[in-house]
Write an enzyme that holds these catalytic residues in place. Structure first.
Site, PDB file in Angstrom:
ATOM      1  N   GLU A  42     -62.481  27.815  44.708  1.00  0.00           N
ATOM      2  CA  GLU A  42     -61.373  28.377  45.478  1.00  0.00           C
ATOM      3  C   GLU A  42     -60.008  27.854  45.011  1.00  0.00           C
ATOM      4  O   GLU A  42     -59.026  28.595  44.984  1.00  0.00           O
ATOM      5  CB  GLU A  42     -61.561  28.053  46.974  1.00  0.00           C
ATOM      6  CG  GLU A  42     -62.689  28.822  47.656  1.00  0.00           C
ATOM      7  CD  GLU A  42     -64.082  28.206  47.427  1.00  0.00           C
ATOM      8  OE1 GLU A  42     -64.190  27.218  46.654  1.00  0.00           O
ATOM      9  OE2 GLU A  42     -65.053  28.717  47.997  1.00  0.00           O
ATOM     10  N   LYS A 147     -57.699  11.750  28.826  1.00  0.00           N
ATOM     11  CA  LYS A 147     -58.963  11.617  29.547  1.00  0.00           C
ATOM     12  C   LYS A 147     -58.953  10.422  30.498  1.00  0.00           C
ATOM     13  O   LYS A 147     -58.450   9.357  30.176  1.00  0.00           O
ATOM     14  CB  LYS A 147     -60.119  11.477  28.557  1.00  0.00           C
ATOM     15  CG  LYS A 147     -60.192  12.635  27.591  1.00  0.00           C
ATOM     16  CD  LYS A 147     -61.280  13.630  27.927  1.00  0.00           C
ATOM     17  CE  LYS A 147     -60.985  14.966  27.288  1.00  0.00           C
ATOM     18  NZ  LYS A 147     -61.914  15.337  26.231  1.00  0.00           N
ATOM     19  N   ILE A 471     -57.954  26.173  15.424  1.00  0.00           N
ATOM     20  CA  ILE A 471     -59.035  25.259  15.786  1.00  0.00           C
ATOM     21  C   ILE A 471     -60.330  25.999  16.101  1.00  0.00           C
ATOM     22  O   ILE A 471     -61.391  25.401  16.211  1.00  0.00           O
ATOM     23  CB  ILE A 471     -58.589  24.345  16.947  1.00  0.00           C
ATOM     24  CG1 ILE A 471     -57.301  23.603  16.566  1.00  0.00           C
ATOM     25  CG2 ILE A 471     -59.648  23.342  17.344  1.00  0.00           C
ATOM     26  CD1 ILE A 471     -57.401  22.755  15.311  1.00  0.00           C
ATOM     27  N   TRP A 601     -70.227  16.453  27.275  1.00  0.00           N
ATOM     28  CA  TRP A 601     -69.872  17.518  28.203  1.00  0.00           C
ATOM     29  C   TRP A 601     -71.100  18.176  28.829  1.00  0.00           C
ATOM     30  O   TRP A 601     -71.035  19.269  29.380  1.00  0.00           O
ATOM     31  CB  TRP A 601     -68.972  18.551  27.512  1.00  0.00           C
ATOM     32  CG  TRP A 601     -67.662  17.930  27.111  1.00  0.00           C
ATOM     33  CD1 TRP A 601     -67.230  16.669  27.430  1.00  0.00           C
ATOM     34  CD2 TRP A 601     -66.631  18.514  26.323  1.00  0.00           C
ATOM     35  NE1 TRP A 601     -65.990  16.432  26.878  1.00  0.00           N
ATOM     36  CE2 TRP A 601     -65.599  17.544  26.198  1.00  0.00           C
ATOM     37  CE3 TRP A 601     -66.467  19.754  25.712  1.00  0.00           C
ATOM     38  CZ2 TRP A 601     -64.428  17.794  25.475  1.00  0.00           C
ATOM     39  CZ3 TRP A 601     -65.299  19.994  25.003  1.00  0.00           C
ATOM     40  CH2 TRP A 601     -64.286  19.031  24.890  1.00  0.00           C
ATOM     41  N   HIS A 681     -62.745  18.328  14.452  1.00  0.00           N
ATOM     42  CA  HIS A 681     -61.563  18.434  15.319  1.00  0.00           C
ATOM     43  C   HIS A 681     -61.734  17.507  16.508  1.00  0.00           C
ATOM     44  O   HIS A 681     -62.794  17.449  17.121  1.00  0.00           O
ATOM     45  CB  HIS A 681     -61.373  19.877  15.800  1.00  0.00           C
ATOM     46  CG  HIS A 681     -60.439  19.986  16.955  1.00  0.00           C
ATOM     47  ND1 HIS A 681     -59.086  19.794  16.818  1.00  0.00           N
ATOM     48  CD2 HIS A 681     -60.650  20.226  18.273  1.00  0.00           C
ATOM     49  CE1 HIS A 681     -58.514  19.920  18.009  1.00  0.00           C
ATOM     50  NE2 HIS A 681     -59.445  20.178  18.899  1.00  0.00           N
ATOM     51  N   GLU A 705     -55.173  16.164  18.050  1.00  0.00           N
ATOM     52  CA  GLU A 705     -54.104  16.415  18.999  1.00  0.00           C
ATOM     53  C   GLU A 705     -52.884  15.669  18.494  1.00  0.00           C
ATOM     54  O   GLU A 705     -53.010  14.689  17.799  1.00  0.00           O
ATOM     55  CB  GLU A 705     -54.510  15.880  20.372  1.00  0.00           C
ATOM     56  CG  GLU A 705     -53.634  16.317  21.519  1.00  0.00           C
ATOM     57  CD  GLU A 705     -52.423  15.427  21.762  1.00  0.00           C
ATOM     58  OE1 GLU A 705     -51.633  15.760  22.637  1.00  0.00           O
ATOM     59  OE2 GLU A 705     -52.248  14.411  21.059  1.00  0.00           O
ATOM     60  N   HIS A 734     -51.880  23.428  25.366  1.00  0.00           N
ATOM     61  CA  HIS A 734     -52.206  23.219  26.780  1.00  0.00           C
ATOM     62  C   HIS A 734     -51.119  23.751  27.694  1.00  0.00           C
ATOM     63  O   HIS A 734     -51.251  23.713  28.908  1.00  0.00           O
ATOM     64  CB  HIS A 734     -52.453  21.738  27.056  1.00  0.00           C
ATOM     65  CG  HIS A 734     -53.583  21.186  26.224  1.00  0.00           C
ATOM     66  ND1 HIS A 734     -53.372  20.637  24.982  1.00  0.00           N
ATOM     67  CD2 HIS A 734     -54.909  21.148  26.439  1.00  0.00           C
ATOM     68  CE1 HIS A 734     -54.540  20.266  24.478  1.00  0.00           C
ATOM     69  NE2 HIS A 734     -55.488  20.570  25.332  1.00  0.00           N
TER      70      HIS A 734
HETATM   71  N1  GLN Z   1     -63.454  25.100  18.414  1.00  0.00           N
HETATM   72  C1  GLN Z   1     -63.100  24.884  19.788  1.00  0.00           C
HETATM   73  C2  GLN Z   1     -62.080  25.912  20.223  1.00  0.00           C
HETATM   74  O1  GLN Z   1     -61.283  26.277  19.450  1.00  0.00           O
HETATM   75  C3  GLN Z   1     -62.534  23.492  20.000  1.00  0.00           C
HETATM   76  C4  GLN Z   1     -62.116  23.254  21.399  1.00  0.00           C
HETATM   77  C5  GLN Z   1     -61.819  21.803  21.750  1.00  0.00           C
HETATM   78  O2  GLN Z   1     -61.543  20.990  20.930  1.00  0.00           O
HETATM   79  N2  GLN Z   1     -61.875  21.455  22.998  1.00  0.00           N
HETATM   80  O3  GLN Z   1     -62.075  26.360  21.342  1.00  0.00           O
HETATM   81 ZN    ZN Z   2     -59.318  20.332  20.955  1.00  0.00          ZN
END
Ligand code: GLN
Ligand code: ZN
Length: 800
Positions: A42, A147, A471, A601, A681, A705, A734
């Protein structure tokens, strides 16, 4: 600050429940925190509707109010109906941001946002300020996000300087408590504690080198004191201060931490005008800091007894004046607790507390950490097997566990018995998977020297200097989501689904060619989530229907449950990657999620070492990588954004972790030829902490990043220590903000000066899945334009 006589003698009962009406002991069962997104997400839905302008603020406020009412009712129904039994876990975006805003810790660059008057609607103005800090505005980039301890939750990093004016600027926390009284007995306000807040904060831009946010501890404590006084005035019997920083190694020594604890919690506890204090220490043990914490004057202290050990009698010195809140139930796993073991540990804790002079019944049963890291309830799941369900517990079920344990009546088993209900059903142990893992040798994790690979790849790929790429994911437009959903429901057949995905892939390839990118991606339209997609296609995982947990703000993920031995029954991504490659002469990167991230995750099994599970996942991915290569894909990216996240909070455990995590990545990626380029990455800003491990991954190219931390990362990249290809993110994906070409070019020039032109790659700082097409196209256009300008510069030597 004026010091008042300690209220300890007044505030403490002799034992739980002995003093009524006020002050009262904490209830016998209470969790540290509860999910706030709502069982039907929600919060996410209300926020996204408000941000998109589909609902006005009044409707937004009504919906979030309703969510809080429903949450409080649910908790009362589960047995948390006494005053202060339910933690006030609600936050519009992030609890660290809430604390920072309450204290006025707002970077100067947001001064104009703060000054904007609410045009008569204060509630709307307050929420808009909060969202501006969290998400950025047209002019201002948002607070950095990183994080939260070793979880997949992200908090917003407060920025503080020597001149930041600290004062009580938001009473949101008090208002929530007052509101909770309308809904029943009243909750227990929860606040990130002063020490953790400052240890997680960073120095504001322009602060002197020598400034440490902790220099402001006394000032911050003064504002907390005011906030506590307000909460007392509002009638809150208890307030919870979360101090998880005590469970992680910090830049301070243990002695300095002890002193800071006394100077913060100790001073707050010394005041009379406050609620009783519960100090929590989730995410690990605090070891020898316990006596100091017990001596601060806080009326209750929470311990994580799943990661931390049961305290010794010596460590419990001072427990006679403190109520212990025993985090015996694992709050971040989804496994059902073996209650007899937990009951035995509770009995042993009581014995030690008594021996240390405390009252055996002055113990509350709790969770190790906030339940914000697990889904709301198992009740919504209809497709999990009965035998698996019998071993699971989500937030509501864990609350039932603590309530049950606190009620007594569970026959104690062995203190060192299993922590969770044993799992023994099909798929938990697969002999062929175990045999393969046992046969691995060191040759399986080696490739030829980098120089040799780099030369072979240069010839095979023929890329320009400063190659551009993304990415992996492209914006997930409505039609793509709709096609995936329809396919899942069975209303779109396999052929129709494949057609829809291929159309999207073709569109994304055409767009990238038109933009002028060098290394293309297929865009990942077939993936709902970068981990869940692989979990669904590998054996050993179960996926939930409603098991959402908050990642940040309105962003939620649905972690899969890794319960058994992992293997790959058939190729997963090869068809999509080769289709994309068939459409273009430019190289298309294959795109996989790495073993550590898949573990981080997902909810992982707790019946074997994590390293063993990681090796199984690594081998399954190795099959996929070599199949991609055999199908003509010359670049494969294996994402490990969670490498930093799983890093243990205590340094003594780092070596072992880095050893198995690096090994699993290398198992996945070392089966390829010299000319095949492996990318990885990572997305976070504290690159320096794991720079050695990133190097050990031995990837040919690493993208990281850095846009959101405004390039700070570059300083950590020592070309000597990190000799391979690197792509510092130059666009913060982001936030919806579109960076100007000039801004990107400036970042590239700085990066080129640090790493040199041969190794520099150009890319956004993460996948584009959550972005819209308009900002994606504009930003990528600026990115390509910036690269063209920078390539045209006179040659700049590395280190210049
Ligand atoms: N390859 C993934 C994407 O582009 C990488 C995402 C990530 O690093 N969280 O969505
Ligand atoms: Zn990422």
């Amino acid at each position: 600050m004026t010091t008042q006589p300690t209220p300890r003698s007044v505030a403490r009962g002799t034992a739980a429940g002995a003093v009524r009406p006020a002050p009262s002991a904490l209830p016998a069962a209470t969790p540290v925190g509860y999910p706030r997104i709502g069982p039907g997400r929600e919060l996410k839905k209300a926020e996204e509707a408000y941000w998109a302008g589909r609902i006005d603020h009044a409707e937004f406020a009504r919906r979030t109010r309703e969510l809080r009412r429903a949450t409080r009712a649910r908790l009362a129904e589960l047995g948390l109906d006494a005053a202060a039994a339910a933690p006030e876990s609600f936050s519009l975006y992030d609890q660290v941001l809430d604390a920072a805003l309450a204290l006025g810790i707002v970077p100067d660059r947001f001064a104009s946002v703060l000054a904007a008057d609410g045009a008569g609607d204060q509630a709307k103005a307050d929420d808009d300020v909060l969202f501006a800090l969290a998400r950025g505005t047209v002019e201002q980039s948002p607070l950095e996000m990183t994080k939260w301890f070793d979880t997949n939750y992200h908090y917003l990093v407060p920025e503080i300087g020597p001149g930041t004016e600290l004062r009580l600027t938001s009473t949101r926390i008090v208002d929530l408590f007052t509101e909770s009284l309308e809904d029943g007995a009243g909750t227990r306000p929860v606040l990130v504690g002063p020490l953790t807040l400052l240890l997680l904060a960073k120095a504001q831009d322009g602060a002197p080198e020598s400034f440490d946010p902790l220099d402001r501890l006394d000032d911050v404590v003064a504002v907390y004191a005011e906030l506590l006084a307000r909460l007392a005035e509002a009638g809150a019997p208890w307030v919870q201060l979360d101090e998880p920083a005590l469970t992680a190694d910090q830049r301070l020594s243990q002695a300095e931490l002890a002193e800071a604890l006394q100077r913060s919690i100790g001073r707050l506890a010394a005041r009379a005008d406050r609620p009783q204090l519960l100090v929590t220490t989730p995410y690990g043990g605090i070891g020898d800091l316990l006596p100091t914490l017990l001596a601060t004057g806080a009326e209750a202290v929470h311990l994580d007894l799943t990661r931390g050990e049961l305290p010794t009698v010596a460590q419990l010195d001072g427990v006679d004046t403190v109520q212990l809140v025993a985090g015996l139930i694992e709050g971040r796993s989804v496994w059902r607790t073996e209650l007899p073991t937990a009951a035995a540990r509770l009995a042993e804790l009581r014995r030690r507390v008594t021996e240390a002079g405390g009252a055996a019944d002055a113990i509350s049963v709790s969770t190790s950490v906030s339940l914000q890291h697990v889904p709301h309830t198992l009740e919504l799941e209809t497709s999990l097997s009965a035998e698996l369900v019998a071993t699971l517990a989500f937030a509501d079920e864990k609350i039932i566990e603590i309530v049950t344990l606190a009620a007594g009546g569970i026959e104690p088993g062995a203190v060192d018995g299993p922590r969770s209900v044993p799992r023994a059903f099909d798929g938990v142990q697969v002999p062929s998977v175990r045999e393969r893992a046992a046969a691995v040798t060191s040759a399986d994790t080696e490739r030829v020297a980098y120089e040799e690979r780099a030369e072979a790849q240069r010839q095979a790929l023929g890329l320009p200097d400063l190659p551009t790429t993304t990415i992996g994911s492209f914006p997930q437009v409505g039609e793509v989501r709709a096609a995936r959903a329809a396919h899942r429901k069975g209303t779109l057949d396999d052929a129709g689904y494949e057609q829809a995905m291929k159309e999207e892939i073709a569109r994304v390839i055409t767009l990238q060619e038109e933009l002028g990118l060098d290394v293309l991606v297929h865009g990942e339209p077939e993936r709902n989530d970068m981990v869940q997609y692989f979990a669904e296609n590998l054996e050993g995982f179960a996926t939930t229907e409603h098991g959402w947990v908050q990642s940040y703000g309105s962003r939620c993920t649905r972690p899969s449950i890794l319960f058994g031995d992992v293997h790959r029954p058939a190729p997963i991504t090869v068809g999509w990657a080769t289709y994309a490659q068939s459409l273009t002469p430019r190289p298309v990167k294959g795109m996989l999620t790495g073993p550590v991230t898949i573990l981080a995750w997902s909810f992982v099994r707790d019946d074997q070492p994590l390293g063993d599970t990681a090796a199984q996942v690594g081998l399954a991915l190795r099959d996929e990588v070599t199949d991609l290569e055999a199908a003509g894909i010359s670049i494969v990216q294996v994402d490990e954004p969670a490498l930093r996240e799983l890093l243990p909070l205590r340094e003594v455990q780092h070596a072992d972790y880095l050893d198995w995590s690096v090994r699993s990545f290398r198992l996945a990626t070392s089966g390829v030829d010299t000319a095949t380029q492996i990318h990885t990455h990572l997305c976070y800003s504290e690159f320096n902490v794991v720079v050695g491990a990133i190097d050990a991954l031995n990837a040919d190219v690493t993208s990281i990043e850095s846009a959101r931390s405004r390039g700070e990362i570059l300083e950590a990249i020592d070309p000597g220590a990190f000799p391979r290809g690197i792509g510092p993110g130059v666009w913060d994906i982001h936030s919806p903000r579109v960076p100007a070409a000039e801004e990107i070019a400036e970042q590239l020039r700085r990066a080129r000066a640090v790493v040199g032109p041969e190794r520099l790659w150009v890319n956004p700082d993460c996948g584009l899945k959550t972005r819209g097409y308009s900002e994606t196209e504009a930003s990528l256009r600026h990115l390509v334009q910036a690269v063209r300008e920078v390539r045209a510069d006179a040659e700049v030597p590395a280190g210049a």
